[in-house]
Design a protein around this motif. Sequence first.
Motif, PDB file in Angstrom:
ATOM      1  N   LEU A 268     -32.721  37.784  93.393  1.00  0.00           N
ATOM      2  CA  LEU A 268     -31.655  37.996  94.381  1.00  0.00           C
ATOM      3  C   LEU A 268     -32.167  38.790  95.587  1.00  0.00           C
ATOM      4  O   LEU A 268     -31.746  38.550  96.722  1.00  0.00           O
ATOM      5  N   LYS A 269     -33.082  39.734  95.344  1.00  0.00           N
ATOM      6  CA  LYS A 269     -33.642  40.502  96.459  1.00  0.00           C
ATOM      7  C   LYS A 269     -34.460  39.602  97.383  1.00  0.00           C
ATOM      8  O   LYS A 269     -34.430  39.758  98.605  1.00  0.00           O
ATOM      9  N   GLN A 270     -35.219  38.655  96.779  1.00  0.00           N
ATOM     10  CA  GLN A 270     -36.119  37.820  97.577  1.00  0.00           C
ATOM     11  C   GLN A 270     -35.366  36.699  98.296  1.00  0.00           C
ATOM     12  O   GLN A 270     -35.580  36.480  99.479  1.00  0.00           O
ATOM     13  N   GLN A 271     -34.522  35.988  97.588  1.00  0.00           N
ATOM     14  CA  GLN A 271     -33.814  34.829  98.159  1.00  0.00           C
ATOM     15  C   GLN A 271     -32.324  34.935  97.818  1.00  0.00           C
ATOM     16  O   GLN A 271     -31.776  34.124  97.072  1.00  0.00           O
ATOM     17  N   GLY A 272     -31.665  35.968  98.373  1.00  0.00           N
ATOM     18  CA  GLY A 272     -30.284  36.277  97.984  1.00  0.00           C
ATOM     19  C   GLY A 272     -29.298  35.138  98.130  1.00  0.00           C
ATOM     20  O   GLY A 272     -28.698  34.698  97.135  1.00  0.00           O
ATOM     21  N   PRO A 273     -29.089  34.599  99.340  1.00  0.00           N
ATOM     22  CA  PRO A 273     -28.046  33.572  99.513  1.00  0.00           C
ATOM     23  C   PRO A 273     -28.241  32.336  98.635  1.00  0.00           C
ATOM     24  O   PRO A 273     -27.273  31.805  98.083  1.00  0.00           O
ATOM     25  N   GLN A 274     -29.509  31.876  98.492  1.00  0.00           N
ATOM     26  CA  GLN A 274     -29.749  30.670  97.687  1.00  0.00           C
ATOM     27  C   GLN A 274     -29.434  30.918  96.213  1.00  0.00           C
ATOM     28  O   GLN A 274     -28.775  30.099  95.560  1.00  0.00           O
ATOM     29  N   VAL A 275     -29.894  32.060  95.681  1.00  0.00           N
ATOM     30  CA  VAL A 275     -29.635  32.384  94.263  1.00  0.00           C
ATOM     31  C   VAL A 275     -28.135  32.608  94.047  1.00  0.00           C
ATOM     32  O   VAL A 275     -27.577  32.186  93.019  1.00  0.00           O
ATOM     33  N   GLN A 276     -27.467  33.265  95.002  1.00  0.00           N
ATOM     34  CA  GLN A 276     -26.012  33.467  94.888  1.00  0.00           C
ATOM     35  C   GLN A 276     -25.285  32.136  94.768  1.00  0.00           C
ATOM     36  O   GLN A 276     -24.369  31.989  93.946  1.00  0.00           O
ATOM     37  N   GLN A 277     -25.715  31.146  95.566  1.00  0.00           N
ATOM     38  CA  GLN A 277     -25.044  29.844  95.537  1.00  0.00           C
ATOM     39  C   GLN A 277     -25.246  29.160  94.193  1.00  0.00           C
ATOM     40  O   GLN A 277     -24.313  28.542  93.648  1.00  0.00           O
ATOM     41  N   ILE A 278     -26.461  29.271  93.638  1.00  0.00           N
ATOM     42  CA  ILE A 278     -26.733  28.647  92.333  1.00  0.00           C
ATOM     43  C   ILE A 278     -25.869  29.300  91.251  1.00  0.00           C
ATOM     44  O   ILE A 278     -25.268  28.614  90.409  1.00  0.00           O
ATOM     45  N   ILE A 279     -25.793  30.641  91.266  1.00  0.00           N
ATOM     46  CA  ILE A 279     -24.982  31.370  90.265  1.00  0.00           C
ATOM     47  C   ILE A 279     -23.506  31.025  90.434  1.00  0.00           C
ATOM     48  O   ILE A 279     -22.765  30.877  89.458  1.00  0.00           O
ATOM     49  N   LEU A 280     -23.080  30.865  91.678  1.00  0.00           N
ATOM     50  CA  LEU A 280     -21.660  30.587  91.948  1.00  0.00           C
ATOM     51  C   LEU A 280     -21.229  29.244  91.381  1.00  0.00           C
ATOM     52  O   LEU A 280     -20.120  29.111  90.856  1.00  0.00           O
ATOM     53  N   VAL A 281     -22.113  28.235  91.469  1.00  0.00           N
ATOM     54  CA  VAL A 281     -21.730  26.887  90.993  1.00  0.00           C
ATOM     55  C   VAL A 281     -21.991  26.701  89.501  1.00  0.00           C
ATOM     56  O   VAL A 281     -21.487  25.752  88.899  1.00  0.00           O
ATOM     57  N   SER A 282     -22.780  27.592  88.879  1.00  0.00           N
ATOM     58  CA  SER A 282     -23.027  27.446  87.438  1.00  0.00           C
ATOM     59  C   SER A 282     -21.799  27.924  86.656  1.00  0.00           C
ATOM     60  O   SER A 282     -21.165  28.913  87.042  1.00  0.00           O
ATOM     61  N   PRO A 283     -21.443  27.233  85.569  1.00  0.00           N
ATOM     62  CA  PRO A 283     -20.216  27.579  84.822  1.00  0.00           C
ATOM     63  C   PRO A 283     -20.278  29.011  84.276  1.00  0.00           C
ATOM     64  O   PRO A 283     -21.256  29.386  83.634  1.00  0.00           O
ATOM     65  N   MET A 284     -19.246  29.763  84.588  1.00  0.00           N
ATOM     66  CA  MET A 284     -19.115  31.142  84.090  1.00  0.00           C
ATOM     67  C   MET A 284     -20.315  32.006  84.470  1.00  0.00           C
ATOM     68  O   MET A 284     -20.634  32.987  83.796  1.00  0.00           O
ATOM     69  N   GLY A 285     -20.991  31.673  85.580  1.00  0.00           N
ATOM     70  CA  GLY A 285     -22.197  32.407  85.960  1.00  0.00           C
ATOM     71  C   GLY A 285     -21.921  33.875  86.238  1.00  0.00           C
ATOM     72  O   GLY A 285     -22.567  34.763  85.675  1.00  0.00           O
ATOM     73  N   VAL A 286     -20.935  34.137  87.091  1.00  0.00           N
ATOM     74  CA  VAL A 286     -20.630  35.526  87.456  1.00  0.00           C
ATOM     75  C   VAL A 286     -20.038  36.273  86.262  1.00  0.00           C
ATOM     76  O   VAL A 286     -20.350  37.450  86.030  1.00  0.00           O
ATOM     77  N   SER A 287     -19.212  35.604  85.491  1.00  0.00           N
ATOM     78  CA  SER A 287     -18.561  36.258  84.346  1.00  0.00           C
ATOM     79  C   SER A 287     -19.578  36.733  83.319  1.00  0.00           C
ATOM     80  O   SER A 287     -19.429  37.797  82.718  1.00  0.00           O
ATOM     81  N   ARG A 288     -20.637  35.935  83.122  1.00  0.00           N
ATOM     82  CA  ARG A 288     -21.676  36.339  82.153  1.00  0.00           C
ATOM     83  C   ARG A 288     -22.365  37.635  82.603  1.00  0.00           C
ATOM     84  O   ARG A 288     -22.680  38.494  81.785  1.00  0.00           O
ATOM     85  N   LEU A 289     -22.598  37.743  83.904  1.00  0.00           N
ATOM     86  CA  LEU A 289     -23.274  38.941  84.416  1.00  0.00           C
ATOM     87  C   LEU A 289     -22.361  40.165  84.366  1.00  0.00           C
ATOM     88  O   LEU A 289     -22.840  41.293  84.262  1.00  0.00           O
ATOM     89  N   MET A 290     -21.040  39.942  84.442  1.00  0.00           N
ATOM     90  CA  MET A 290     -20.104  41.069  84.370  1.00  0.00           C
ATOM     91  C   MET A 290     -20.141  41.740  82.995  1.00  0.00           C
ATOM     92  O   MET A 290     -19.822  42.919  82.877  1.00  0.00           O
ATOM     93  N   ASP A 291     -20.543  40.980  81.958  1.00  0.00           N
ATOM     94  CA  ASP A 291     -20.610  41.560  80.605  1.00  0.00           C
ATOM     95  C   ASP A 291     -21.655  42.668  80.515  1.00  0.00           C
ATOM     96  O   ASP A 291     -21.621  43.488  79.584  1.00  0.00           O
ATOM     97  N   LEU A 292     -22.609  42.695  81.464  1.00  0.00           N
ATOM     98  CA  LEU A 292     -23.650  43.729  81.430  1.00  0.00           C
ATOM     99  C   LEU A 292     -23.051  45.132  81.570  1.00  0.00           C
ATOM    100  O   LEU A 292     -23.586  46.102  81.049  1.00  0.00           O
ATOM    101  N   LEU A 293     -21.921  45.240  82.302  1.00  0.00           N
ATOM    102  CA  LEU A 293     -21.306  46.565  82.498  1.00  0.00           C
ATOM    103  C   LEU A 293     -20.736  47.126  81.199  1.00  0.00           C
ATOM    104  O   LEU A 293     -20.483  48.322  81.105  1.00  0.00           O
ATOM    105  N   ALA A 294     -20.482  46.246  80.247  1.00  0.00           N
ATOM    106  CA  ALA A 294     -19.914  46.701  78.970  1.00  0.00           C
ATOM    107  C   ALA A 294     -20.993  46.976  77.918  1.00  0.00           C
ATOM    108  O   ALA A 294     -20.676  47.335  76.777  1.00  0.00           O
ATOM    109  N   ASP A 295     -22.271  46.796  78.266  1.00  0.00           N
ATOM    110  CA  ASP A 295     -23.366  47.008  77.309  1.00  0.00           C
ATOM    111  C   ASP A 295     -23.456  48.492  76.957  1.00  0.00           C
ATOM    112  O   ASP A 295     -23.418  49.355  77.836  1.00  0.00           O
ATOM    113  N   SER A 296     -23.598  48.792  75.674  1.00  0.00           N
ATOM    114  CA  SER A 296     -23.636  50.182  75.207  1.00  0.00           C
ATOM    115  C   SER A 296     -24.958  50.864  75.568  1.00  0.00           C
ATOM    116  O   SER A 296     -25.043  52.092  75.580  1.00  0.00           O
ATOM    117  N   ARG A 297     -26.003  50.055  75.844  1.00  0.00           N
ATOM    118  CA  ARG A 297     -27.313  50.632  76.216  1.00  0.00           C
ATOM    119  C   ARG A 297     -27.301  50.932  77.710  1.00  0.00           C
ATOM    120  O   ARG A 297     -27.150  50.018  78.541  1.00  0.00           O
TER     121      ARG A 297
END
Length: 931
Positions: free
Chosen positions: A129-158
């Motif tokens: 995302l740092k190197q090619q932000g807009p392109q990677v954002q677009q890929i994550i946006l169109v992938s099913p549940m892409g953003v939702s999967r990354l939101m689960d990281l905030l709930a990680d106990s580690r």
Amino acid sequence: IQKLCDRVASSTLLDDRRDAVRALKSLSKKYRLEVGIQAMEHLIHVLQTDRSDSEIIGYALDTLYNVISNDLEEEEQEENLPKQVDDLGSQFTEIFIKQQENVTLLLTLVEEFDFHVRWPGVKLLTSLLKQQGPQVQQIILVSPMGVSRLMDLLADSREVIRNDGVLLLQQLTKSNAAIQKIVAFENAFERLLDIITEEGNSDGGIVVEDCLLLLQNLLKNNNSNQNFFKEGSYIQRMKPWFEVGDDNCGWSAQKVTNLHLMLQLVRVLVSPTNPPGATSSCQKAMFHCGLLQQLCTILMATGVPADILTETINTVSEVIRGCQMNQDYFASVNAPSNPPRPAIVVLLMSMVNERQPFVLRCAVLYCFQCFLYKNQKGQGEIVSTLLPSTIDATGNSVSAGQLLCGGLFSTDSLSNWCAAVALAHALQENATLKEQLLRVQLATSIGNPPVSLLQQCTNILSQGSKVQTRVGLLMLLCTWLSNCSIAVTHFLHNPANIPFLTGQIAENLGEEEQLVQGLCALLLGISIYYNDNSLENYRKEKLKQLIEKRIGRENFIEKLGFISKHELYSRAAQKPQPSFSSPDHMMFDHEFTKLVKELEGVISKAIYKSSEEDKKEEEVKKTLEQHDNIVTHYKKVIREQDQELEELKQRINTLTSQNEQLQVTVTQQVSQIQQHKDQYNLLKVQLGKDTQHHNSHSDTFQMNGIQMEEVSKLKEELEEWKNKHELLQGQLREKDSVIEKLKSSQLEMGTTEQSSQTSKSGGLEHNNELQKELEMLRSQIQVQSTEISKLQMENQKLQVMNTTADPVLGDSSATAANNSELEGRLEREIKELKSEVKALSEEKESLKQHLDSSSSTVAILQDEKSKLQQEVAESKKEQDDLLVLLADQDQKLSALKIKLKDLGVPVEDEDDTESGDQGDEDEDGDEEEQD
């Protein structure tokens, strides 16, 4: 590296492949380019095929991270080495994301709970995302549940994964409103605020800073998320962030950074660039939850670092800007001194103190401007401290007005500029205060008479002070004189002012003085445009001739244009907050740039107008004023008529509600009468059966008992009939009072004009309804009278039955005695019943008389109705005449407007607004009539 790549590609044993990938990982830091070129394809293949082994997946992800990320190289890079491989990470990222399946595969791996897979996956995705932000954002946006999967990281106990997840979301949400909305609706606000609370709010470490940066990404320039944040009551959770203790010494650098970001987050929610409605609702929420009060506490606290204090002042400024409730609260805040001083006074003392930091003084000026923005009450309070009647003669306390005057005439040019701009904001769009400020007198030196504030400003101008001082004073004078003919007259009354201005404009000076020349031209133009020709020597025409002789019109317009062409003018016009790189650049105020835009064009036109055009324009203005007076008169008449119409509507509503209540009571009485009829028929049948069994003594006693019951029931029924007649009488009295009220309301309605015609016709229709209801009541009373006559007949039958039963009962002496007693009782009760029936018949007659009198009243009302109709016709004729007059007036007005347009006078906007106002009034009137 080539051999290792071959082993990864061709080895059948998992251990061999794992060892080869581990070796590649160790080489990838030093030989980044070679590993990236030769091994990337093989590493991606490992990610696809060896998902079951978390260890080899972790090595592969780490290797890819070392190849793609620039972070390690930046740390190790020496100064003498050329930055040839700066874009290496960007190139490898482009190769990796060329196949979108690779990013989708990476998202799947981030879902794994295994630490050795999830953590390197998060780091690799962040680097992409740092190197090619807009392109990677677009890929994550169109992938099913892409953003939702990354939101689960905030709930990680580690915590390591959670913290890196925050950094990943920072990169993911940069400049992408769609992803920002998804992240916000995935409950990001709740989770981030929880993390900040767990970490200790402003006392927390760098994790709090990362969370605040992510919150800024989500909220800045995103109206949807800002509204969601407010509606979710998250503003209330920001209050504990700003709870600071009494001892504010020794703040850590991290705490200062955290508080700085927290204050910026508050400013994001109330930024002047946001939609006004959203900003206003956030400002109110901040007041109600106590956040503004908490910020004011920091403002007045001791030991707060200077940069935090400056940012707090800026934050308070935007929380109160344009919000009357918050501005009133801020005016009541006192500093903890002895005696207590208002916070505004304490802040102004800092603004006019040249020893204070420049950014702090700018922040105080912004705070003062925001306090006065759209706040006529606050403006009045500031100006009142300058007026002679309110100045504290004892000198114990310093007022805001005294501080501004002190700053205006101090030796520090920055104080002069700040005080002039602050005073100009106190006069912004407030003609009353501009006139009141003319009363301010200043004692310049002992023994000399006092001079007015206006005179003192012009005196300093003519003394040739610093450019910054003169620019500030000229801005103040332009704001003061604009749209205030009395102030213009006072200014022109001093014979030295106009020669000074023309002299300044006519000279050919350097670039530094061009700005002063432009402002002098603007001030002279204002003196012409808002001149009411009350001074013979300084009439509009004479001033124009002076410009033509001394300066030249073209030269004057050119000098006037110096203002808007200046670079500092363009910077000041961008946003309300005064932000200057150095004190020398402090020249223009944001609100003043608006005034220049408004006046530049009209002054240019006014300079080129001839005296005849001016005269015609004045005549047209007078005609327009007359027309405005006529229109306001009719508007007033229409408002009065609307009020009368509303009152009549309310009366009609009360009468209809009374009518409905009466109808309900009548229906209830009809149902009760039917019930009594049914009961009476039942008794009649029972009595017929009992007369067949008079042969035996027991039957005789039963019959006598039944007769006694029937007599008692008849008495109860007669009581009920009496009550009902009394009720009817009460209803008739109510009807009479309603008729009287209607008569009085119709007499009042006779005095109204056309707008009340609908209410008159409504009142007359209601009269007819009342007459119908009276007829219905009359018919009901007739029915009840027939019922009473039937009861009388039944009583007579009972008497006959008693006489026929006597011979049968004469067999025994005991029964004869009982019968004689019963006969006596029956005769007495029957006499009582007859007397009651007679009384009821008399009441019936009186009710008939009442009905007759009400019918005569209805006839009188009908006569009054015909008279009212005649009056309505006459008022309609009068209104038609008025409409004809108005049409003629409008024709004259349009002709005058055409003349004005031909002469080049800009009267269209004023005319549009007037017609818009009139249209609004008409629409309001129509809506009220529909109501």
